[in-house]
Design a protein around this motif. Structure first.
Motif, mmCIF file in Angstrom:
data_model
loop_
_atom_site.group_PDB
_atom_site.id
_atom_site.type_symbol
_atom_site.label_atom_id
_atom_site.label_comp_id
_atom_site.label_asym_id
_atom_site.label_seq_id
_atom_site.Cartn_x
_atom_site.Cartn_y
_atom_site.Cartn_z
ATOM 1 N N UNK A 76 0.836 -1.212 0.000
ATOM 2 C CA UNK A 76 0.000 0.000 0.000
ATOM 3 C C UNK A 76 0.870 1.261 0.000
ATOM 4 N N UNK A 77 1.874 1.277 0.863
ATOM 5 C CA UNK A 77 2.774 2.439 0.953
ATOM 6 C C UNK A 77 3.481 2.654 -0.391
ATOM 7 N N UNK A 78 3.954 1.555 -1.012
ATOM 8 C CA UNK A 78 4.637 1.640 -2.313
ATOM 9 C C UNK A 78 3.713 2.154 -3.406
ATOM 10 N N UNK A 79 2.506 1.577 -3.474
ATOM 11 C CA UNK A 79 1.584 1.979 -4.547
ATOM 12 C C UNK A 79 1.130 3.419 -4.398
ATOM 13 N N UNK A 80 0.941 3.859 -3.144
ATOM 14 C CA UNK A 80 0.552 5.252 -2.912
ATOM 15 C C UNK A 80 1.707 6.166 -3.321
ATOM 16 N N UNK A 81 2.915 5.733 -2.996
ATOM 17 C CA UNK A 81 4.105 6.509 -3.345
ATOM 18 C C UNK A 81 4.215 6.685 -4.866
ATOM 19 N N UNK A 82 3.821 5.641 -5.603
ATOM 20 C CA UNK A 82 3.831 5.707 -7.079
ATOM 21 C C UNK A 82 2.958 6.836 -7.612
ATOM 22 N N UNK A 83 1.890 7.182 -6.875
ATOM 23 C CA UNK A 83 1.036 8.289 -7.320
ATOM 24 C C UNK A 83 1.226 9.521 -6.425
ATOM 25 N N UNK A 115 -7.841 16.532 1.291
ATOM 26 C CA UNK A 115 -6.541 17.003 0.781
ATOM 27 C C UNK A 115 -6.182 16.308 -0.530
ATOM 28 N N UNK A 116 -5.780 17.113 -1.519
ATOM 29 C CA UNK A 116 -5.404 16.561 -2.825
ATOM 30 C C UNK A 116 -3.984 17.008 -3.162
ATOM 31 N N UNK A 117 -3.030 16.417 -2.449
ATOM 32 C CA UNK A 117 -1.638 16.835 -2.591
ATOM 33 C C UNK A 117 -1.029 16.506 -3.935
ATOM 34 N N UNK A 118 -1.509 15.462 -4.599
ATOM 35 C CA UNK A 118 -0.931 15.109 -5.903
ATOM 36 C C UNK A 118 -1.690 15.776 -7.051
ATOM 37 N N UNK A 119 -2.633 16.645 -6.694
ATOM 38 C CA UNK A 119 -3.327 17.482 -7.687
ATOM 39 C C UNK A 119 -3.934 16.735 -8.859
ATOM 40 N N UNK A 120 -4.582 15.612 -8.586
ATOM 41 C CA UNK A 120 -5.227 14.905 -9.700
ATOM 42 C C UNK A 120 -6.750 15.001 -9.615
ATOM 43 N N UNK A 121 -7.223 15.926 -8.762
ATOM 44 C CA UNK A 121 -8.663 16.139 -8.663
ATOM 45 C C UNK A 121 -9.372 15.134 -7.778
ATOM 46 N N UNK A 122 -8.611 14.223 -7.167
ATOM 47 C CA UNK A 122 -9.227 13.246 -6.257
ATOM 48 C C UNK A 122 -8.592 13.386 -4.885
ATOM 49 N N UNK A 123 -9.375 13.130 -3.856
ATOM 50 C CA UNK A 123 -8.829 13.203 -2.501
ATOM 51 C C UNK A 123 -7.808 12.089 -2.304
ATOM 52 N N UNK A 124 -6.649 12.476 -1.789
ATOM 53 C CA UNK A 124 -5.579 11.486 -1.561
ATOM 54 C C UNK A 124 -6.066 10.388 -0.625
ATOM 55 N N UNK A 125 -6.827 10.827 0.396
ATOM 56 C CA UNK A 125 -7.305 9.888 1.411
ATOM 57 C C UNK A 125 -8.121 8.754 0.772
ATOM 58 N N UNK A 126 -9.020 9.150 -0.155
ATOM 59 C CA UNK A 126 -9.876 8.154 -0.808
ATOM 60 C C UNK A 126 -9.081 7.313 -1.803
ATOM 61 N N UNK A 127 -8.081 7.918 -2.417
ATOM 62 C CA UNK A 127 -7.225 7.151 -3.327
ATOM 63 C C UNK A 127 -6.514 6.026 -2.571
ATOM 64 N N UNK A 128 -6.030 6.359 -1.374
ATOM 65 C CA UNK A 128 -5.359 5.346 -0.543
ATOM 66 C C UNK A 128 -6.362 4.248 -0.154
ATOM 67 N N UNK A 129 -7.574 4.671 0.213
ATOM 68 C CA UNK A 129 -8.608 3.696 0.597
ATOM 69 C C UNK A 129 -8.886 2.730 -0.551
ATOM 70 N N UNK A 130 -8.922 3.263 -1.780
ATOM 71 C CA UNK A 130 -9.188 2.414 -2.948
ATOM 72 C C UNK A 130 -8.080 1.376 -3.136
ATOM 73 N N UNK A 131 -6.834 1.822 -3.012
ATOM 74 C CA UNK A 131 -5.703 0.886 -3.152
ATOM 75 C C UNK A 131 -5.794 -0.184 -2.059
ATOM 76 N N UNK A 132 -6.089 0.263 -0.848
ATOM 77 C CA UNK A 132 -6.163 -0.668 0.286
ATOM 78 C C UNK A 132 -7.237 -1.726 0.050
ATOM 79 N N UNK A 133 -8.387 -1.306 -0.453
ATOM 80 C CA UNK A 133 -9.480 -2.262 -0.697
ATOM 81 C C UNK A 133 -9.075 -3.249 -1.779
#
Ligand SMILES: [Zn+2]
Length: 185
Positions: free
Chosen positions: A55-62, A126-144
């Motif tokens: 999860x940490x690696x995949x999030x780091x990729x984005x 928070x959308x730190x990677x500026x892709x229009x999606x919340x980082x928090x939810x992006x991480x949740x998606x990867x985790x699921x």
């Protein structure tokens, strides 16, 4: 008459034997194993640990930096957390007492995000990677995707930082001593 009795008895023995075989088959193929009493869990389940690292690696990729803020929690730590907002001051942070959380079995972690300024934040918008999606939810998606259940999906008490892997075991089964099996090499 005697012959009939003998016949019935043979069948009872055969049926019992088949039942025993079936029970044994189920036991050996069960995804759970029962543990000896008094066993203390000292680390995250290896599958959970591995999934966290992925999860940490995949999030780091984005370009999202995931921070794990909590993992295995002892029963004492769980009770201390439960006291918050009840006997102790502050806000209620958990609805689980000792033994009632997947954290107590090494099957859950909590995450947060480190922002561009290097601060750990719990801002789910928070959308730190500026892709229009919340980082928090992006991480949740990867985790699921990796097999976690996400606390943000809990209907009664959404718990946004929380990720757990149940292996099909309920809290009550865990309390009765059932544990997910660990692959031994
Ligand atoms: Zn949690």
């Amino acid at each position: 008459m005697k012959a009939l009795k003998h016949f019935t008895l043979s069948w009872i023995v055969i049926i019992l034997f088949i039942g025993l075989l079936f029970w044994f088959y189920q036991l050996t193929n069960s995804p759970y194993e029962r543990v000896v009493e008094g066993e203390t869990i000292t680390e995250l389940h290896p599958d959970v640990q591995e999934a966290v690292e992925t999860l940490i690696d995949r999030a780091d990729d984005i370009d999202i930096e995931v921070v794990i803020t909590d993992g295995l929690r002892s029963e004492e730590e769980q009770d201390a957390l439960y006291a918050r907002g009840r006997e102790d001051g502050g806000n209620i942070v958990t609805h689980a007492r000792a033994g009632e959380s997947y954290h107590n079995y090494g099957l859950a972690v909590d995450y947060a995000i480190r922002n561009q300024e290097g601060e750990i934040i719990w801002d789910i918008h928070y959308d730190g990677n500026n892709n229009g999606e919340s980082d928090w939810f992006e991480v949740a998606e990867i985790a699921k995707d990796l097999g976690f259940e996400w606390g943000g999906d809990f209907n009664r008490f959404p718990d946004y930082p929380h990720l757990q892997m149940t292996f099909g075991l309920s809290i009550s089964e865990l309390q009765r001593g059932y544990r997910p099996s660990v692959e031994h090499e």
